[in-house]
Design an enzyme around this catalytic site. Sequence first.
Site, PDB file in Angstrom:
ATOM      1  N   CYS A 113       0.815  -1.219   0.000  1.00 26.32           N
ATOM      2  CA  CYS A 113       0.000   0.000   0.000  1.00 26.32           C
ATOM      3  C   CYS A 113       0.849   1.270   0.000  1.00 26.32           C
ATOM      4  O   CYS A 113       0.374   2.336  -0.404  1.00 26.32           O
ATOM      5  CB  CYS A 113      -0.945  -0.001   1.196  1.00 26.32           C
ATOM      6  N   HIS A 250      -3.641   7.257   1.847  1.00 28.58           N
ATOM      7  CA  HIS A 250      -3.978   5.900   1.422  1.00 28.58           C
ATOM      8  C   HIS A 250      -5.406   5.606   1.861  1.00 28.58           C
ATOM      9  O   HIS A 250      -5.758   5.785   3.020  1.00 28.58           O
ATOM     10  CB  HIS A 250      -3.007   4.906   2.043  1.00 28.58           C
ATOM     11  N   ASN A 280     -10.083  -0.302  -0.553  1.00 24.37           N
ATOM     12  CA  ASN A 280      -8.625  -0.235  -0.482  1.00 24.37           C
ATOM     13  C   ASN A 280      -8.035  -0.840  -1.754  1.00 24.37           C
ATOM     14  O   ASN A 280      -8.128  -2.046  -1.979  1.00 24.37           O
ATOM     15  CB  ASN A 280      -8.139  -1.006   0.756  1.00 24.37           C
TER      16      ASN A 280
END
Length: 323
Positions: A113, A250, A280
């Site tokens: 990520c 993020h 996500n």
Amino acid sequence: MIRSCITGTGSYLPAHILTNATLAAQVDTSDDWIVERTGIRQRHIAAADEFTSDLGTAAARRALESAGLQPRDIDLIIVATATPDQTFPATATIVQTKLGIDDCVAFDVAAVCSGFLYALTVADAMLRTGAHKHALIIGAETFSRLLDWEDRATCVLFGDGAGAVVLSAFEGGGTSSDRGILATRLHADGRHNQLLYVDGGAGSTGTVGKLRMKGKEVFRHAVTNLAAVMHETLAAAGLSPADVDWVVPHQANLRILEATARKLDLAPEQVIVTVQDHANTSAASVPLALDTAARDGRIQPGQLLLLEAMGGGFTWGAAAVRW
């Protein structure tokens, strides 16, 4: 001095949308449960014949159009991904070919990520040497292929997508008022491997494996680490939280986004939030959110952006960028 400036943004989401309601018919969960705990309402899932390189190429084309450049102008491509098309070669070389670029530096970065922040930092360093003029930095993921669709703790959280920026070298004055990347800071701590990982790999099991996560522990580390690296990055640029116009985080979990903003005394309205629309998307989520806010007019020239991310590893980082 040379500054690396974001001159174009682009993103791409697969056509197929998987809503919370549809997911609730497959696993023991509900729309209310998912929204309350994560803020996620839907995610996009790549088609069977749609690969990470396809998503990345589509986002890259839109970023190039935004920057007013042609593929031939690009001399560096970095793709951040945890879901490459193949074990090798690098997905960046596949994107290069799909864009019709015969020769340029092209490689992948694997930091999950945080991958886009890692790639952005590497590209910034390479541009500031004067060796490159225009770079494509892409975060692209088909995370749906790593999910255990019977594990409600993880399958509701992730989706597929891609985001990209064009990074171009310009002369700057060397002050915090310069346009471009002012400072970046990266970290990693491999001791936390078992809190967020995939239980397979070419060099171990010989299989792709499935994503595994201990959510409560990840949440705690994320809020602490992200707040710390944001302060560190601002200090490196000679700035403070009061100077920040927008946080582009993020897009993992709405609660993490809100908690991190509070630690910097930033208003919720200063945080770019898109997690509700695509869940996500790992390395793609920061450039996806950035492209959304750039195109809808929220981000204006001269404003200060603080980009941040944390992912498996753990890896984490932040970048202070003058738009």
